[in-house]
Structure formats: C-alpha cells, structure tokens
Design an enzyme around this catalytic site. Structure first.
Site, PDB file in Angstrom:
ATOM      1  N   TRP A  82      12.774 -48.388   2.824  1.00 30.56           N
ATOM      2  CA  TRP A  82      13.802 -48.728   3.816  1.00 30.56           C
ATOM      3  C   TRP A  82      15.150 -48.945   3.138  1.00 30.56           C
ATOM      4  CZ3 TRP A  82      12.388 -47.133   8.215  1.00 30.56           C
ATOM      5  CH2 TRP A  82      11.062 -47.265   8.652  1.00 30.56           C
ATOM      6  N   ASP A 106      19.206 -56.198   5.398  1.00 27.55           N
ATOM      7  CA  ASP A 106      18.181 -55.741   6.341  1.00 27.55           C
ATOM      8  C   ASP A 106      17.053 -56.773   6.281  1.00 27.55           C
ATOM      9  OD1 ASP A 106      16.118 -54.589   7.735  1.00 27.55           O
ATOM     10  OD2 ASP A 106      16.070 -52.715   6.586  1.00 27.55           O
ATOM     11  N   LYS A 124       8.867 -56.614  14.019  1.00 25.56           N
ATOM     12  CA  LYS A 124       8.004 -57.132  12.955  1.00 25.56           C
ATOM     13  C   LYS A 124       7.736 -58.618  13.195  1.00 25.56           C
ATOM     14  CE  LYS A 124       8.599 -53.053  11.116  1.00 25.56           C
ATOM     15  NZ  LYS A 124       9.660 -52.662  10.220  1.00 25.56           N
TER      16      LYS A 124
HETATM   17  C1  LIG Z   1      10.430 -51.345  10.038  1.00 26.19           C
HETATM   18  C2  LIG Z   1      11.610 -51.468   9.191  1.00 26.19           C
HETATM   19  C3  LIG Z   1      12.772 -50.719   9.439  1.00 26.19           C
HETATM   20  C4  LIG Z   1      12.863 -49.679  10.531  1.00 26.19           C
HETATM   21  O1  LIG Z   1      12.959 -50.261  11.773  1.00 26.19           O
HETATM   22  P1  LIG Z   1      13.195 -49.386  13.101  1.00 26.19           P
HETATM   23  O2  LIG Z   1      13.469 -50.465  14.106  1.00 26.19           O
HETATM   24  O3  LIG Z   1      11.933 -48.631  13.346  1.00 26.19           O
HETATM   25  O4  LIG Z   1      14.344 -48.494  12.879  1.00 26.19           O
HETATM   26  C5  LIG Z   1      13.870 -50.929   8.623  1.00 26.19           C
HETATM   27  N1  LIG Z   1      13.830 -51.814   7.621  1.00 26.19           N
HETATM   28  C6  LIG Z   1      12.734 -52.556   7.348  1.00 26.19           C
HETATM   29  C7  LIG Z   1      12.751 -53.528   6.217  1.00 26.19           C
HETATM   30  C8  LIG Z   1      11.590 -52.401   8.125  1.00 26.19           C
HETATM   31  O5  LIG Z   1      10.500 -53.133   7.871  1.00 26.19           O
END
Ligand SMILES: *Cc1c(COP(=O)(O)O)cnc(C)c1O
Length: 361
Positions: free
Chosen positions: A102, A169, A193
């Site tokens: 990511w 993020d 998540k």
């Molecule tokens: C799941 C995840 C993403 C992607 O998320 P989306 O909402 O599917 O775009 C980005 N960064 C991290 C750390 C993730 O766990």
C-alpha cells in the site's frame, strides 16, 4: 446462527451491536418511519447523524482545533492521488517511506503530481520490518508513512519526527491506539478495516496546509470543496457513515482508544506468544515492528518440509473453517496464514484460534 470468528483483513469483522443497529435502521431510521437507505442526505436526522459522527471521531482521537474531518468515497486508494493533488506542488518534492504494497502504491501515485523521494524501503526483505534510520530530504513538503502494513503485519510503533509534517495512511490501525494528531498534517483511512464498512474513507486534515499548490484541482478532488459542506457537497455514502457512527459509539462505551489499545495488546500478545512457543508455526514480521492488527504466520521449515507445505496449509485452513475460524489464508506475497484481529475481534476469537493451533499440531 453458527458461531464464527472472521479473521478477514478487510472488509473485516464489525461489532455485532453495530451491525444490528445498522440493520434496524434500514427498516426505520431513528423512529422516523423511513429507512436510512431511502432518506435524503438533506434532512435533519441525516445531517445530525453525520455531524455526530464527526464529533465522535474528534473526541475519540483527541483531534485538536484547526483540523477538518471529511467522509469521502473512493476508498483509501483515491487518497493516494488526492493527497498529492491537494498538497504537493508539481515543482516540489515529498518524502515517502516504502514499507509495503500500500505504501508503494501511494508513492507511485504521488509521482504523477510531483517529485517523490523514497527515503527508505524494506522491499528487499519482503517488507518484513520497518526501516529505522533514514534521512529526510531538505525542503520536502511532507513525509508519508503507512502506520500499519496490512499485508506484512508491521506497524510503526513510534512515528518518525517529520521535518515539516507527517501524512499518514492509517487505514488498518486507526482507532486501535492513541495518536498525537498534531504531528500529522493529514491522516486518511478507508473505513473497512477498523471503523466500519467499505464505501467511506475518512480524511483528517489540518486546514492551513491546503490552498498552497498552483494546479487547478477538479472540484470533487479538492478537499476545500468538501470542508464547508461537511462532506455533503454531493450525496455522501450515508449508510457507511452510519455504520461507522455505531462503531464509534461502541468504541466510546468500551472506554475509548486508550482502553482499546490495552485490549488489542492483550489479544496480539496472546497470539504472538503462541507463535513464539510453537514448534509448528512462526510469525514472519520482525519482532520489534509486529502489528497488533494483522498477524501473518507460516509453518516452520523444520516442522513441515517444503514439498508438504501447500497440502498442510490446505488442511489447516479447512479444519479451521470447520471450527468457525474463517479467512485465515495469508496474502499471496507472504504465503501461509494471516490473522487480522482488528478492534472488533473479541479476545474469545483469538483464544479459539490459539487453541485450534495447539490442537492442530
Ligand atoms: C486496505 C488498505 C488500503 C486500500 O483501501 P481501499 O479503501 O480499498 O482503497 C490502503 N492502505 C492500507 C494500509 C490498507 O490496509
């Protein structure tokens, strides 16, 4: 209903109470006689609910004044470009830490809008640790980190001190532990998540970092469009926000983020201790960087010969499902297994997994 513990990495398990409240609101939202899916976002009950969700998040994360909270579509992935579009000028640079898939996607996207300095990377060791010593670039606009690497099970235990400010993020560990928001210029997280269902991403942004880039930003991609409208410039993902609202209430009643962190540490320690003491399994992430949210593990080489691993993994996963332990298959880039034990995974679920691992041996 069958008792199941869902270890999925995302979308992932939610507090039962929150999903039950959300289900009831589909039939009748807040005693209005109208279902939440059928209600205009320009009504008092919905505006009130979204405003309350904002203030709950502000309270739970102790977000200081000067920050704005947004609920946007497009997931965390849209933020990979929206962040640089809004704050990275085309002739400026930003520092990015490459700690997982990511993180890597975020930096690739940023390159389309400005200069990206990859200041550290653990890619060569399959992202099994967080690089500790690296130099920041003089003049870089911000330092980007991925607080928890969902696929590899590593987590920044202490955030680096940015020369300017951090952009983070936080998709897979937001609300799992207290954070000092004032170190961050911007935090973004997909809800699915640790906060709610898919369909909404949260952005927490310090307003004074906005409005400094030269480019013409498309209206929908400009944070400044959404701020004065409280995420209601266009139709927001109301239902996803509502589920998040119920999850935040659940978290507040439980004692908030500090209490949550204690519970998360207990859950993670139970599983890590089991792995460290197991003759059959072992964790894959460097000990000092181990995530409390995602725990990848594999068979030990000395316990299962290489040519038997695939067959044994299938057996383990099949037997786990029979015990109600779902979604334990590891990500293809790490192999083996992964237990995602986000906020909503009860201690009971981790205990059941540890017991099963012992029985399986
Ligand atoms: C799941 C995840 C993403 C992607 O998320 P989306 O909402 O599917 O775009 C980005 N960064 C991290 C750390 C993730 O766990």
């Amino acid at each position: 209903m069958k008792k199941v513990f869902n270890f999925s990495a995302g979308p992932s398990t939610l507090p039962k109470q929150a999903t039950e409240e959300a289900a009831a609101a589909i039939a009748d939202f807040a005693g209005t006689g109208v279902g939440i899916l059928e209600m205009s976002h320009r009504t008092k009950p919905i505006e009130g609910m979204v405003a309350e969700t904002e203030s709950l998040l502000k309270e739970l994360l102790s977000i200081p004044d000067g920050y704005e909270i947004l609920f946007l579509g497009g997931g965390a992935s849209l933020q990979f470009c929206m962040v640089p579009i809004n704050i990275l000028d085309s002739n400026a640079s930003a520092d990015y830490t490459d700690t997982g898939v990511w993180a890597n996607k975020a930096l690739k996207e940023a390159k389309k809008f400005g200069k990206v300095n990859v200041v550290c990377s653990s890619k060569d060791s399959v992202y099994n640790h967080i690089p500790k010593n690296f130099e920041q670039t003089a003049g870089a606009t911000y330092l980007h980190v991925t607080s928890n690497n969902t696929i590899y099970g590593t987590q920044w235990k202490e955030f680096p001190k940015a020369n300017t400010y951090l952009v983070c993020d936080m998709s897979s560990d937001i609300l799992s532990r207290p954070i000092d928001v004032s170190k961050f210029g911007l935090i973004y997280a997909g809800a699915q998540k640790n906060m709610g269902p898919a369909g909404v991403a949260t952005v927490i942004v310090r307003s004074d970092i906005l409005g400094k880039v030269q480019r013409d930003i498309p209206t929908m991609l400009d944070y400044r469009t959404h701020i004065p409208e409280h995420s209601m410039f266009n139709t927001p993902p109301v239902f996803s926000i509502y589920v998040m609202n119920r999850v935040l209430h659940w978290l507040k009643n439980l004692g908030g983020v500090a209490e949550m962190e204690k519970i998360n540490n207990k859950k993670a320690n139970l599983l890590y201790d089991a792995l460290d003491n197991s003759k059959l399994f072992k964790g894959t992430a460097a000990k000092e960087d181990r995530s409390t949210m995602n725990i990848p593990f594999v068979f030990r080489d000395e316990a299962v010969p290489a040519d038997k691993k695939e067959e044994m993994e299938k057996k383990f996963l099949k037997a786990a499902v029979e015990k109600g332990l779902e979604q334990l298959k590891g990500h293809r880039s790490v192999g083996g297994f992964r237990a995602s034990i986000y906020n909503a995974m009860p201690m009971e679920g981790v205990e059941a997994l540890v017991q099963f691992m012992t029985d399986f041996k």
